[in-house]
Design a protein around this motif. Structure first.
Motif, PDB file in Angstrom:
ATOM      1  N   GLY A  21     -68.090 -84.311  28.879  1.00 31.51           N
ATOM      2  CA  GLY A  21     -67.833 -82.935  28.469  1.00 31.51           C
ATOM      3  C   GLY A  21     -68.883 -82.358  27.531  1.00 31.51           C
ATOM      4  N   ILE A  22     -68.413 -81.475  26.653  1.00 28.75           N
ATOM      5  CA  ILE A  22     -69.301 -80.797  25.712  1.00 28.75           C
ATOM      6  C   ILE A  22     -69.925 -81.787  24.738  1.00 28.75           C
ATOM      7  CG2 ILE A  22     -69.439 -79.026  23.916  1.00 28.75           C
ATOM      8  CD1 ILE A  22     -68.992 -77.952  26.740  1.00 28.75           C
ATOM      9  N   SER A  23     -69.200 -82.837  24.413  1.00 26.50           N
ATOM     10  CA  SER A  23     -69.737 -83.863  23.515  1.00 26.50           C
ATOM     11  C   SER A  23     -70.961 -84.527  24.133  1.00 26.50           C
ATOM     12  CB  SER A  23     -68.660 -84.916  23.219  1.00 26.50           C
ATOM     13  OG  SER A  23     -69.142 -85.901  22.337  1.00 26.50           O
ATOM     14  N   GLY A  24     -70.875 -84.878  25.409  1.00 23.48           N
ATOM     15  CA  GLY A  24     -72.026 -85.466  26.093  1.00 23.48           C
ATOM     16  C   GLY A  24     -73.170 -84.481  26.221  1.00 23.48           C
ATOM     17  N   THR A  25     -72.838 -83.221  26.490  1.00 20.03           N
ATOM     18  CA  THR A  25     -73.861 -82.176  26.563  1.00 20.03           C
ATOM     19  C   THR A  25     -74.575 -82.031  25.223  1.00 20.03           C
ATOM     20  OG1 THR A  25     -72.487 -80.989  28.177  1.00 20.03           O
ATOM     21  CG2 THR A  25     -74.285 -79.765  27.148  1.00 20.03           C
ATOM     22  N   LEU A  71     -71.533 -75.112  20.702  1.00 20.01           N
ATOM     23  CA  LEU A  71     -70.988 -75.087  22.058  1.00 20.01           C
ATOM     24  C   LEU A  71     -69.463 -75.015  22.091  1.00 20.01           C
ATOM     25  CD1 LEU A  71     -73.264 -77.743  23.812  1.00 20.01           C
ATOM     26  CD2 LEU A  71     -73.542 -75.269  23.742  1.00 20.01           C
ATOM     27  N   ASN A  72     -68.812 -75.734  21.186  1.00 14.51           N
ATOM     28  CA  ASN A  72     -67.354 -75.842  21.258  1.00 14.51           C
ATOM     29  C   ASN A  72     -66.609 -74.624  20.720  1.00 14.51           C
ATOM     30  OD1 ASN A  72     -66.340 -78.315  22.482  1.00 14.51           O
ATOM     31  ND2 ASN A  72     -67.462 -79.395  20.880  1.00 14.51           N
ATOM     32  N   ILE A  73     -66.967 -74.186  19.536  1.00 12.00           N
ATOM     33  CA  ILE A  73     -66.178 -73.142  18.874  1.00 12.00           C
ATOM     34  C   ILE A  73     -66.099 -71.845  19.672  1.00 12.00           C
ATOM     35  CG2 ILE A  73     -66.067 -71.652  16.829  1.00 12.00           C
ATOM     36  CD1 ILE A  73     -66.849 -74.028  15.137  1.00 12.00           C
ATOM     37  N   PRO A  74     -67.217 -71.335  20.238  1.00 11.02           N
ATOM     38  CA  PRO A  74     -67.083 -70.120  21.063  1.00 11.02           C
ATOM     39  C   PRO A  74     -66.148 -70.299  22.260  1.00 11.02           C
ATOM     40  CG  PRO A  74     -69.373 -70.505  20.492  1.00 11.02           C
ATOM     41  CD  PRO A  74     -68.624 -71.728  20.083  1.00 11.02           C
ATOM     42  N   ILE A  75     -66.167 -71.490  22.842  1.00 13.83           N
ATOM     43  CA  ILE A  75     -65.291 -71.748  23.991  1.00 13.83           C
ATOM     44  C   ILE A  75     -63.825 -71.691  23.571  1.00 13.83           C
ATOM     45  CG2 ILE A  75     -64.569 -73.471  25.701  1.00 13.83           C
ATOM     46  CD1 ILE A  75     -67.468 -74.430  25.773  1.00 13.83           C
ATOM     47  N   PHE A  76     -63.500 -72.305  22.439  1.00 12.56           N
ATOM     48  CA  PHE A  76     -62.113 -72.295  21.966  1.00 12.56           C
ATOM     49  C   PHE A  76     -61.667 -70.879  21.605  1.00 12.56           C
ATOM     50  CE2 PHE A  76     -62.902 -76.886  20.823  1.00 12.56           C
ATOM     51  CZ  PHE A  76     -62.033 -77.386  21.790  1.00 12.56           C
ATOM     52  N   ILE A  77     -62.545 -70.117  20.989  1.00 14.29           N
ATOM     53  CA  ILE A  77     -62.197 -68.730  20.647  1.00 14.29           C
ATOM     54  C   ILE A  77     -61.993 -67.912  21.919  1.00 14.29           C
ATOM     55  CG2 ILE A  77     -63.047 -66.620  19.558  1.00 14.29           C
ATOM     56  CD1 ILE A  77     -64.461 -68.378  17.497  1.00 14.29           C
ATOM     57  N   ASP A 136     -62.715 -81.201  22.853  1.00 16.97           N
ATOM     58  CA  ASP A 136     -63.832 -80.894  23.746  1.00 16.97           C
ATOM     59  C   ASP A 136     -63.546 -79.605  24.502  1.00 16.97           C
ATOM     60  OD1 ASP A 136     -66.298 -82.809  25.012  1.00 16.97           O
ATOM     61  OD2 ASP A 136     -65.664 -81.096  26.200  1.00 16.97           O
ATOM     62  N   GLY A 137     -64.467 -78.668  24.448  1.00 22.31           N
ATOM     63  CA  GLY A 137     -64.272 -77.363  25.048  1.00 22.31           C
ATOM     64  C   GLY A 137     -64.234 -77.358  26.556  1.00 22.31           C
ATOM     65  N   VAL A 138     -64.706 -78.423  27.207  1.00 22.28           N
ATOM     66  CA  VAL A 138     -64.717 -78.427  28.666  1.00 22.28           C
ATOM     67  C   VAL A 138     -63.294 -78.372  29.228  1.00 22.28           C
ATOM     68  CG1 VAL A 138     -64.661 -80.937  29.033  1.00 22.28           C
ATOM     69  CG2 VAL A 138     -65.831 -79.473  30.685  1.00 22.28           C
ATOM     70  N   GLU A 139     -62.331 -78.903  28.483  1.00 23.13           N
ATOM     71  CA  GLU A 139     -60.939 -78.848  28.944  1.00 23.13           C
ATOM     72  C   GLU A 139     -60.436 -77.407  28.939  1.00 23.13           C
ATOM     73  OE1 GLU A 139     -59.204 -81.395  26.093  1.00 23.13           O
ATOM     74  OE2 GLU A 139     -60.284 -83.176  26.790  1.00 23.13           O
ATOM     75  N   VAL A 140     -60.852 -76.625  27.952  1.00 25.60           N
ATOM     76  CA  VAL A 140     -60.478 -75.212  27.907  1.00 25.60           C
ATOM     77  C   VAL A 140     -61.179 -74.452  29.029  1.00 25.60           C
ATOM     78  CG1 VAL A 140     -60.510 -73.123  26.503  1.00 25.60           C
ATOM     79  CG2 VAL A 140     -60.095 -75.341  25.428  1.00 25.60           C
TER      80      VAL A 140
END
Length: 293
Positions: free
Chosen positions: A43-47, A68-74, A147-151
């Motif tokens: 996911g985003i962690s690997g990216t 990478l993560n925070i904008p995805i969650f927002i 991880d934002g990829v799940e969102v």
């Protein structure tokens, strides 16, 4: 606005404590076992690990985790809710903080190899996957995602007419292929798949438990006798459901019963002793909740 306020009222301080632990655990698994030997999380962690390897030194893993993560969650808060978004952003902040502390503050050398597993790629892949899986599993169990990829999967999978799981798998396969081309080596991406599988199974165990219960559906002509025998033997209740046999055109009863895996053999013997023609199906259940009354 009222919906957001009501959602935020469901936040619990106990969850933040576990999410604090989850963020640091995930940071430990990734920065101590994976990143030092150039293995990749999913996911985003690997990216973020990949981007930190091919950009200037000041663009560290912890920086990319935030970018990478925070904008995805927002972006995804409308689908997931305000509480989920707060929990997730909090965990990502802790994950990023933990990564920074381990790599730049604490007296731990993770620049060339894992301080615990050295350059052994298999050990790093397994333990990195398991430990980061514990962090991810705790995050999910207590209301968030690390991880934002799940969102992204929740948002885009339906539009692409695929399942959430398929979206995540496609993302990770694409990530590992890109890693192979960028690093000009397929050994590290292949070991990263080991990390992904180890982490995935660990998340399942943390979220759903090690000793999963089994639900049993018993179709029998002797529901009363079997139900009483099961209650007497295992000390827990059963549920009787009226049914109609599609082939036999006769009235049937279905007994719904929940056991653990150690009780299955004994239960099967009890049922067959009373009705050797009884039909059973056994399925795995993730969680069992009992009422307090």
């Amino acid at each position: 606005m009222k919906k957001i306020t009501n959602d935020l009222k469901t936040l619990r301080w106990q969850n933040f404590v576990f999410l604090l632990v989850a963020g640091f655990v995930n940071a430990f698994g990734v920065t101590v076992f994976l990143a030092p030997v150039n293995l990749y999380d999913s996911g985003i962690s690997g990216t973020s690990i990949l981007l930190s390897q091919i950009t200037p030194e000041y663009m560290t893993l912890s920086v990319f985790l935030l970018i990478l993560n925070i904008p995805i969650f927002i972006f995804g808060y409308r689908k997931q809710g305000a509480a989920f978004t707060v929990y997730s952003i909090f965990t990502v902040l802790i994950y990023s903080l933990g990564s920074w502390l381990i790599t730049d503050v604490l007296p731990i050398d993770v620049s060339m190899a894992s301080p615990l597993a050295g350059e052994d790629l298999l050990l790093c892949a397994l333990f990195g996957g398991i430990i980061s899986g514990v962090g991810s599993g705790l995050t999910i169990r207590y209301g968030g995602a690390i991880d934002g990829v799940e969102v992204m999967a929740v948002i885009f999978a339906k539009r692409l007419n695929i399942t959430v799981g398929t979206f995540v798998m496609i993302y990770n396969v694409a990530l590992y292929i890109v890693c192979g081309f960028v690093m000009e080596s397929w050994i590290l991406p292949l070991y990263s798949i080991v990390t992904y599988i180890a982490g995935l199974k660990t998340v399942d165990y943390v979220v759903e438990g090690f000793d999963r219960s089994k639900e049993v559906m018993i179709i029998t002509d002797k529901p009363k006798e079997i139900s009483e025998a099961l209650i007497e033997r295992f000390g827990c209740g059963t549920t009787l459901i009226s049914a109609w046999g599609g082939y036999s055109k006769s009235e049937k009863s279905i007994i719904y019963f929940v056991v653990n895996r150690f009780q299955i053999s004994n239960m099967r013997n009890i049922i067959h002793k009373i009705d050797d023609k009884a039909f059973m199906t056994i399925s795995e259940v993730a969680d069992v909740f009992k009422s307090n009354d």
